[in-house]
Motif scaffolding. Structure first.
Motif, PDB file in Angstrom:
ATOM      1  N   HIS A   1      -5.814   0.229  -0.850  1.00 13.49           N
ATOM      2  CA  HIS A   1      -5.800   1.258   0.193  1.00 13.49           C
ATOM      3  C   HIS A   1      -4.382   1.399   0.740  1.00 13.49           C
ATOM      4  CE1 HIS A   1      -6.657   3.108   4.135  1.00 13.49           C
ATOM      5  NE2 HIS A   1      -7.744   3.578   3.556  1.00 13.49           N
ATOM      6  N   PHE A   2      -3.905   2.651   0.922  1.00 15.57           N
ATOM      7  CA  PHE A   2      -2.501   2.837   1.316  1.00 15.57           C
ATOM      8  C   PHE A   2      -2.302   3.545   2.654  1.00 15.57           C
ATOM      9  CE2 PHE A   2      -1.696   6.946  -1.448  1.00 15.57           C
ATOM     10  CZ  PHE A   2      -2.610   7.653  -0.679  1.00 15.57           C
ATOM     11  N   GLY A   3      -3.367   3.711   3.443  1.00 16.79           N
ATOM     12  CA  GLY A   3      -3.196   4.345   4.753  1.00 16.79           C
ATOM     13  C   GLY A   3      -3.271   5.856   4.671  1.00 16.79           C
ATOM     14  N   ILE A   4      -2.544   6.538   5.559  1.00 16.02           N
ATOM     15  CA  ILE A   4      -2.599   8.004   5.576  1.00 16.02           C
ATOM     16  C   ILE A   4      -1.841   8.590   4.390  1.00 16.02           C
ATOM     17  CG2 ILE A   4      -3.016   8.375   8.033  1.00 16.02           C
ATOM     18  CD1 ILE A   4       0.025   8.794   8.382  1.00 16.02           C
ATOM     19  N   ALA A   5      -2.498   9.489   3.671  1.00 17.41           N
ATOM     20  CA  ALA A   5      -1.885  10.109   2.496  1.00 17.41           C
ATOM     21  C   ALA A   5      -0.681  10.959   2.875  1.00 17.41           C
ATOM     22  CB  ALA A   5      -2.930  10.955   1.762  1.00 17.41           C
ATOM     23  N   GLY A   6      -0.724  11.552   4.070  1.00 14.62           N
ATOM     24  CA  GLY A   6       0.365  12.421   4.490  1.00 14.62           C
ATOM     25  C   GLY A   6       1.706  11.731   4.599  1.00 14.62           C
ATOM     26  N   TYR A   7       1.709  10.423   4.827  1.00 11.37           N
ATOM     27  CA  TYR A   7       2.962   9.672   4.925  1.00 11.37           C
ATOM     28  C   TYR A   7       3.797   9.854   3.656  1.00 11.37           C
ATOM     29  CZ  TYR A   7       6.053   5.616   5.642  1.00 11.37           C
ATOM     30  OH  TYR A   7       7.144   4.788   5.798  1.00 11.37           O
ATOM     31  N   TYR A   8       3.144   9.843   2.514  1.00 10.15           N
ATOM     32  CA  TYR A   8       3.845   9.910   1.236  1.00 10.15           C
ATOM     33  C   TYR A   8       4.276  11.348   0.920  1.00 10.15           C
ATOM     34  CZ  TYR A   8       1.542   5.488   1.472  1.00 10.15           C
ATOM     35  OH  TYR A   8       1.112   4.270   1.937  1.00 10.15           O
ATOM     36  N   SER A   9       3.436  12.316   1.260  1.00  8.25           N
ATOM     37  CA  SER A   9       3.823  13.711   1.061  1.00  8.25           C
ATOM     38  C   SER A   9       5.070  14.049   1.870  1.00  8.25           C
ATOM     39  CB  SER A   9       2.663  14.637   1.442  1.00  8.25           C
ATOM     40  OG  SER A   9       1.560  14.448   0.566  1.00  8.25           O
ATOM     41  N   LEU A  10       5.185  13.460   3.060  1.00  4.60           N
ATOM     42  CA  LEU A  10       6.361  13.713   3.895  1.00  4.60           C
ATOM     43  C   LEU A  10       7.629  13.113   3.298  1.00  4.60           C
ATOM     44  CD1 LEU A  10       4.917  13.295   7.503  1.00  4.60           C
ATOM     45  CD2 LEU A  10       5.648  15.413   6.372  1.00  4.60           C
ATOM     46  N   LYS A  11       7.495  12.110   2.436  1.00  5.22           N
ATOM     47  CA  LYS A  11       8.676  11.563   1.740  1.00  5.22           C
ATOM     48  C   LYS A  11       9.306  12.624   0.850  1.00  5.22           C
ATOM     49  CE  LYS A  11       8.672   7.333   3.308  1.00  5.22           C
ATOM     50  NZ  LYS A  11       9.796   6.843   4.162  1.00  5.22           N
ATOM     51  N   ALA A  12       8.480  13.476   0.241  1.00  6.03           N
ATOM     52  CA  ALA A  12       8.997  14.582  -0.560  1.00  6.03           C
ATOM     53  C   ALA A  12       9.575  15.664   0.344  1.00  6.03           C
ATOM     54  CB  ALA A  12       7.894  15.156  -1.445  1.00  6.03           C
ATOM     55  N   VAL A  13       8.891  15.933   1.452  1.00  4.88           N
ATOM     56  CA  VAL A  13       9.365  16.943   2.405  1.00  4.88           C
ATOM     57  C   VAL A  13      10.752  16.588   2.919  1.00  4.88           C
ATOM     58  CG1 VAL A  13       8.943  17.926   4.695  1.00  4.88           C
ATOM     59  CG2 VAL A  13       7.056  17.694   3.065  1.00  4.88           C
ATOM     60  N   GLU A  14      10.992  15.300   3.164  1.00  6.48           N
ATOM     61  CA  GLU A  14      12.312  14.847   3.634  1.00  6.48           C
ATOM     62  C   GLU A  14      13.421  15.221   2.644  1.00  6.48           C
ATOM     63  OE1 GLU A  14      11.911  10.670   4.224  1.00  6.48           O
ATOM     64  OE2 GLU A  14      10.577  10.888   5.954  1.00  6.48           O
ATOM     65  N   LYS A  15      13.081  15.380   1.384  1.00  2.00           N
ATOM     66  CA  LYS A  15      14.051  15.767   0.347  1.00  2.00           C
ATOM     67  C   LYS A  15      14.048  17.275   0.097  1.00  2.00           C
ATOM     68  CE  LYS A  15      14.973  11.420  -0.302  1.00  2.00           C
ATOM     69  NZ  LYS A  15      16.253  10.846   0.200  1.00  2.00           N
ATOM     70  N   GLY A  16      13.332  18.031   0.954  1.00  2.00           N
ATOM     71  CA  GLY A  16      13.296  19.476   0.809  1.00  2.00           C
ATOM     72  C   GLY A  16      12.371  19.950  -0.288  1.00  2.00           C
ATOM     73  N   MET A  17      11.380  19.129  -0.647  1.00  2.00           N
ATOM     74  CA  MET A  17      10.443  19.478  -1.710  1.00  2.00           C
ATOM     75  C   MET A  17       9.011  19.483  -1.189  1.00  2.00           C
ATOM     76  SD  MET A  17      12.032  17.339  -4.932  1.00  2.00           S
ATOM     77  CE  MET A  17      13.815  17.228  -5.180  1.00  2.00           C
ATOM     78  N   ILE A  18       8.112  20.034  -1.964  1.00  2.00           N
ATOM     79  CA  ILE A  18       6.693  20.048  -1.623  1.00  2.00           C
ATOM     80  C   ILE A  18       6.054  18.793  -2.203  1.00  2.00           C
ATOM     81  CG2 ILE A  18       4.489  21.249  -1.966  1.00  2.00           C
ATOM     82  CD1 ILE A  18       6.127  23.870  -2.122  1.00  2.00           C
ATOM     83  N   GLY A  19       5.332  18.056  -1.375  1.00  2.00           N
ATOM     84  CA  GLY A  19       4.700  16.819  -1.824  1.00  2.00           C
ATOM     85  C   GLY A  19       3.188  16.893  -1.734  1.00  2.00           C
ATOM     86  N   ILE A  20       2.522  16.398  -2.763  1.00  2.00           N
ATOM     87  CA  ILE A  20       1.065  16.382  -2.813  1.00  2.00           C
ATOM     88  C   ILE A  20       0.617  14.960  -3.130  1.00  2.00           C
ATOM     89  CG2 ILE A  20      -1.019  17.351  -3.891  1.00  2.00           C
ATOM     90  CD1 ILE A  20       0.821  19.719  -4.799  1.00  2.00           C
ATOM     91  N   THR A  21      -0.281  14.431  -2.318  1.00  2.00           N
ATOM     92  CA  THR A  21      -0.765  13.064  -2.501  1.00  2.00           C
ATOM     93  C   THR A  21      -2.282  13.055  -2.480  1.00  2.00           C
ATOM     94  OG1 THR A  21       1.177  12.202  -1.328  1.00  2.00           O
ATOM     95  CG2 THR A  21      -0.694  10.709  -1.588  1.00  2.00           C
ATOM     96  N   VAL A  22      -2.889  12.373  -3.441  1.00  2.00           N
ATOM     97  CA  VAL A  22      -4.329  12.160  -3.421  1.00  2.00           C
ATOM     98  C   VAL A  22      -4.609  10.710  -3.792  1.00  2.00           C
ATOM     99  CG1 VAL A  22      -4.879  14.558  -4.040  1.00  2.00           C
ATOM    100  CG2 VAL A  22      -4.707  12.840  -5.841  1.00  2.00           C
TER     101      VAL A  22
END
Length: 379
Positions: free
Chosen positions: A134-155
């Motif tokens: 279990h890795f917690g909130i999925a949005g945390y990882y999508s925001l790692k892509a956002v920080e680089k100016g990209m679209i991030g999708i996590t499931v």
């Protein structure tokens, strides 16, 4: 708190049942708990950051109330704190990572960072993970892509907790999806949601708060709606005597087939395709066998399709159009996904994170159990 300057999506009510803790103190305290258990410093800090970020966002179901789950998993030997996380397949814009039964949060960060690298080179990146937890909130990882100016999708998938539409009993996980989209100015767009009516963490936090589960969340083995004392409902779900309903609720009339269908598809990608477990075969963090949770991280490099400036202009126009829609008379305002979480974070960075007193006490008990010689300071 009603003004947007001090907005909280989960206001602490009643306030006398809560204490406030500075986010840096909470992050440090949780990190120390995991360090005391022998976890690597970087990994301990990542676990703590994911949990505290959830509380900053107002997602207490996935915040520090989950510390017990991970510490118990480590203490019973069902989570490997010396995991050899490695890429086992690498093919162009895609990769497969074996998490070696390690903590899900640092595995997730490594996987998303690799997906970003792939997207920077190929335009898109897709990284799947097997043998994780279990890795917690999925949005945390999508925001790692956002920080680089990209679209991030996590499931991700999870242990069985949810009834498949038109069936009884637990088969699916709560299997969330998170999509993060950058904007020229914060907040970014972030949609992060379970494919069940609620995540099990919502019932867990209700149980700790002594609240009642409303009708519409949980189904009995006989097919009846279960509600009432959250502690009793949680026990029933954990023992397999009840199941959470899929997004859309009971049956197909209000869309239960859509929620269970989404969860099923996420399981195919994150579980079946990755080589991880799926559905009823996914284990629990505190169990007798590895959970073998599966994740998937996808990144889209905007500049593979248009300039970032053009994208920003277009996305801001779309947001403006949504914001200018005619508001329902009973709605407080028109929200963009992620806006409530961002505003809550800004508030809690200033005035502290509210922790229910039962959660606060539990954190201090955990610290004492693992041998940490201090208590969590309140503001």
């Amino acid at each position: 708190m009603t003004s947007l300057e001090l907005y909280e999506r989960e206001p602490p009510v009643p306030p006398e049942d809560y204490v406030r803790v500075d986010h840096e103190e909470l992050r440090s305290f949780v990190t120390e708990i995991f360090l005391t258990l022998g976890v690597d410093r970087w990994e301990a800090s990542v676990v703590a950051d994911v949990l505290v970020t959830a509380d900053l966002f107002g997602i207490s179901s996935h915040g520090v109330q989950r510390v017990r789950r991970y510490t118990d998993g480590i203490r019973v030997g069902n989570v490997n704190i010396r995991a050899n996380v490695r890429v086992v397949r690498d093919f162009g814009s895609t990769a497969l990572i074996d998490g070696d039964n390690g903590l899900g949060q640092p595995i997730g960060v490594r996987a998303m960072e690799l997906a970003v690298e792939k997207a920077r080179r190929y335009g898109v990146g897709l990284v799947l993970v097997k043998n994780s937890n279990h890795f917690g909130i999925a949005g945390y990882y999508s925001l790692k892509a956002v920080e680089k100016g990209m679209i991030g999708i996590t499931v991700t998938n999870s242990e069985k907790l949810v009834a498949y539409v038109n069936t009884l009993g637990r088969t699916l996980g709560t299997n969330p999806i998170a999509v993060g989209v950058p904007r020229p100015q914060p907040p970014p767009i972030l949609f992060d949601a379970a494919t069940s009516v609620v995540p099990v963490g919502k019932i867990e936090i209700y149980a700790k708060m002594g609240k009642k589960v409303p009708p519409g969340w949980v189904l009995s083995p006989e097919g009846e709606i279960t509600y009432g004392d959250a502690r009793e409902v949680l026990k029933a779900v954990k023992k397999g005597n009840a199941a959470i309903l899929p997004l859309g609720g009971l049956g197909e009339e209000l869309g239960g087939h859509k929620g269970s269908g989404l969860a099923f598809m996420i399981d195919i990608i994150a579980g079946v395709l990755s080589g991880a477990a799926w559905g009823p075969h996914v284990g629990y963090t505190v169990g007798t066998r590895p959970a073998n949770v599966g994740h998937a991280f996808a990144v889209i490099n905007i500049e593979a399709f248009m300039s970032r400036e053009e994208f920003y202009e277009r996305i801001e126009q779309y947001v403006k159009e949504i914001k200018s829609l005619r508001k329902h008379p009973k709605a407080d305002r028109i929200w963009i996904p992620g806006e409530k979480a961002w505003l809550t974070m800004q508030t809690r960075l200033k005035i502290g994170i509210p922790l229910h007193k039962n959660v606060y006490k539990e954190l201090n008990r955990i610290a004492e159990e693992v041998g940490l010689k201090r208590t969590l300071k309140t503001k």
